[in-house]
Design a protein around this motif. Structure first.
Motif, mmCIF file in Angstrom:
data_model
loop_
_atom_site.group_PDB
_atom_site.id
_atom_site.type_symbol
_atom_site.label_atom_id
_atom_site.label_comp_id
_atom_site.label_asym_id
_atom_site.label_seq_id
_atom_site.Cartn_x
_atom_site.Cartn_y
_atom_site.Cartn_z
ATOM 1 N N CYS A 94 0.843 -1.195 0.000
ATOM 2 C CA CYS A 94 0.000 0.000 0.000
ATOM 3 C C CYS A 94 0.873 1.238 0.000
ATOM 4 C CB CYS A 94 -0.933 0.014 1.199
ATOM 5 S SG CYS A 94 -2.370 -1.038 0.970
ATOM 6 N N ALA A 95 0.398 2.263 -0.680
ATOM 7 C CA ALA A 95 1.082 3.553 -0.708
ATOM 8 C C ALA A 95 0.076 4.631 -0.354
ATOM 9 C CB ALA A 95 1.668 3.808 -2.097
ATOM 10 N N TYR A 96 0.517 5.603 0.420
ATOM 11 C CA TYR A 96 -0.393 6.670 0.832
ATOM 12 C C TYR A 96 0.200 8.016 0.452
ATOM 13 C CZ TYR A 96 2.751 7.147 4.861
ATOM 14 O OH TYR A 96 3.843 7.321 5.670
ATOM 15 N N ARG B 287 1.950 2.044 13.826
ATOM 16 C CA ARG B 287 2.031 3.509 13.850
ATOM 17 C C ARG B 287 3.397 3.897 13.305
ATOM 18 N NH1 ARG B 287 -2.460 5.559 16.244
ATOM 19 N NH2 ARG B 287 -3.608 4.154 17.626
ATOM 20 N N PRO B 288 3.551 5.117 12.811
ATOM 21 C CA PRO B 288 4.766 5.472 12.057
ATOM 22 C C PRO B 288 6.041 5.598 12.876
ATOM 23 C CG PRO B 288 3.279 7.347 12.204
ATOM 24 C CD PRO B 288 2.536 6.175 12.761
ATOM 25 N N ASP B 289 5.972 5.359 14.183
ATOM 26 C CA ASP B 289 7.195 5.466 14.975
ATOM 27 C C ASP B 289 8.029 4.189 14.936
ATOM 28 O OD1 ASP B 289 5.784 4.840 18.287
ATOM 29 O OD2 ASP B 289 5.073 4.278 16.293
ATOM 30 N N VAL B 290 7.498 3.136 14.303
ATOM 31 C CA VAL B 290 8.266 1.895 14.146
ATOM 32 C C VAL B 290 8.268 1.492 12.682
ATOM 33 C CG1 VAL B 290 7.812 1.062 16.476
ATOM 34 C CG2 VAL B 290 6.254 0.457 14.626
ATOM 35 N N GLY C 202 2.837 -13.223 14.985
ATOM 36 C CA GLY C 202 2.730 -14.563 14.433
ATOM 37 C C GLY C 202 3.285 -14.618 13.018
ATOM 38 N N ARG C 203 2.483 -15.065 12.089
ATOM 39 C CA ARG C 203 2.927 -15.165 10.692
ATOM 40 C C ARG C 203 2.741 -13.857 9.920
ATOM 41 N NH1 ARG C 203 -0.023 -17.977 7.707
ATOM 42 N NH2 ARG C 203 -1.844 -18.280 9.046
ATOM 43 N N PHE C 204 2.175 -12.846 10.555
ATOM 44 C CA PHE C 204 1.846 -11.595 9.870
ATOM 45 C C PHE C 204 2.814 -10.486 10.291
ATOM 46 C CE2 PHE C 204 -2.081 -13.160 8.127
ATOM 47 C CZ PHE C 204 -2.490 -14.126 9.022
ATOM 48 N N THR C 205 3.358 -9.794 9.297
ATOM 49 C CA THR C 205 4.302 -8.706 9.552
ATOM 50 C C THR C 205 3.911 -7.500 8.723
ATOM 51 O OG1 THR C 205 6.122 -10.251 9.983
ATOM 52 C CG2 THR C 205 6.716 -7.982 9.426
ATOM 53 N N ILE C 206 3.933 -6.338 9.348
ATOM 54 C CA ILE C 206 3.802 -5.085 8.609
ATOM 55 C C ILE C 206 5.187 -4.461 8.523
ATOM 56 C CG2 ILE C 206 2.868 -2.764 8.517
ATOM 57 C CD1 ILE C 206 0.513 -3.609 10.108
ATOM 58 N N SER C 207 5.561 -4.070 7.313
ATOM 59 C CA SER C 207 6.776 -3.278 7.095
ATOM 60 C C SER C 207 6.356 -1.875 6.703
ATOM 61 C CB SER C 207 7.631 -3.897 5.991
ATOM 62 O OG SER C 207 8.071 -5.186 6.369
ATOM 63 N N PHE C 208 6.963 -0.875 7.331
ATOM 64 C CA PHE C 208 6.540 0.512 7.130
ATOM 65 C C PHE C 208 7.735 1.347 6.707
ATOM 66 C CE2 PHE C 208 3.636 3.928 7.621
ATOM 67 C CZ PHE C 208 4.378 5.012 8.079
ATOM 68 N N ASN C 209 7.591 2.084 5.613
ATOM 69 C CA ASN C 209 8.640 2.965 5.111
ATOM 70 C C ASN C 209 8.081 4.373 5.057
ATOM 71 O OD1 ASN C 209 10.462 4.466 3.526
ATOM 72 N ND2 ASN C 209 11.139 2.642 2.427
ATOM 73 N N LYS C 210 8.379 5.158 6.085
ATOM 74 C CA LYS C 210 7.794 6.486 6.210
ATOM 75 C C LYS C 210 8.257 7.417 5.090
ATOM 76 C CE LYS C 210 7.010 10.090 9.664
ATOM 77 N NZ LYS C 210 7.281 10.507 11.074
ATOM 78 N N GLN D 64 5.032 4.211 2.177
ATOM 79 C CA GLN D 64 4.564 2.886 1.774
ATOM 80 C C GLN D 64 4.550 1.960 2.972
ATOM 81 O OE1 GLN D 64 7.309 1.711 -1.312
ATOM 82 N NE2 GLN D 64 6.297 2.940 -2.889
ATOM 83 N N PHE D 65 3.628 1.000 2.951
ATOM 84 C CA PHE D 65 3.639 -0.045 3.961
ATOM 85 C C PHE D 65 3.114 -1.324 3.322
ATOM 86 C CE2 PHE D 65 -0.926 0.160 5.263
ATOM 87 C CZ PHE D 65 -1.281 1.350 4.644
ATOM 88 N N SER D 66 3.541 -2.437 3.865
ATOM 89 C CA SER D 66 3.185 -3.702 3.246
ATOM 90 C C SER D 66 2.878 -4.751 4.302
ATOM 91 C CB SER D 66 4.313 -4.195 2.339
ATOM 92 O OG SER D 66 5.497 -4.373 3.077
#
Lengths: 111, 112
Positions: free
Chosen positions: A23-25, A51-54, A60-68, A72-74
């Motif tokens: 996703c891109a915002y 939240r954007p501070d991390v 578990g098996r689910f991970t969010i990666s965040f690139n401020k 983008q986040f995935s």
């Protein structure tokens, strides 16, 4: 103007594989980024949020990666299972409470 | 579904008729939302409420009105239904801005 763009629209993965949804915002004021999972005939349910501070959050098996910087986040689903077959929505919101959702990704995990 | 009910669950109506959808919660959450879900468009916010009698518009509010006279109830009204309002409507609740939203089971509305 679509504020949250989600890709791909659909995804087919073999059992045990990794599913990746992006996703891109646009609005830099967004400060909460959840992912929702929806099964047919049901309402969406929160899967994981960041939240954007991390830069990464794992449950578990689910991970969010965040690139401020890239806005983008995935969502990564490790060891994907047939039971993970569902529609996934990313969303973004700011403190006012209104959420903007992506258009959704239909994930099919083949046994 | 986190103490959220929607009624009716299914409705078929004719163009030009008024329609009211009801969302009822037992969680005492302050925020309530109405979304519509259409293929290829994800979830789009129609209206939301941040307290009794406090409401605001979302991104697709034209043709819809809402009312919230009690904490537990949030009503969505289509004053004169059109075929473009055929959709699945979801109610959601949250305790505060930026908090997790809990969704109801949805109402499938068909306008003929």
């Amino acid at each position: 103007q679509q504020q949250v763009k989600q890709s791909p629209q659909s995804l087919i993965v073999q059992k045990g594989g990794i599913s990746i949804i992006n996703c891109a915002y646009e609005n830099t004021a967004f400060d909460y980024f959840p992912w929702y999972q929806q099964f047919p005939g049901k309402g969406p349910a929160l899967l994981i949020a960041i939240r954007p501070d991390v830069s990464e959050k794992k449950e578990g098996r689910f991970t969010i990666s965040f690139n401020k910087s890239a806005k983008q986040f995935s969502l990564h689903i490790m060891d994907s299972q047939p039971g993970d077959s569902a529609t996934y929505f990313c969303a973004a919101s700011r403190n006012a409470g209104k959420s903007t959702f992506g258009d959704g990704t239909t994930l099919t995990v083949k046994p | 579904d986190a103490g959220i009910t929607q009624s009716p669950r299914h409705k078929v109506t004719e163009t030009g008729t008024p329609v009211t959808l009801r969302c009822h919660q037992t969680e005492n959450h302050r925020y309530m939302y109405w979304y519509r879900q259409d293929p290829g468009h994800g979830l789009r916010l129609i209206h939301y409420s941040y307290g009794v009698k406090d409401t605001d518009k979302g991104e697709v509010s034209d043709g819809y009105s809402v009312s919230r006279s009690k904490t537990e109830d949030f009503l969505l009204t289509l004053e004169s239904a059109t075929s473009s309002q055929t959709s699945v409507y979801f109610c959601a609740i949250s305790g505060g801005p930026g908090d997790e939203q809990f969704f109801g089971p949805g109402t499938r509305l068909t306008v003929l």
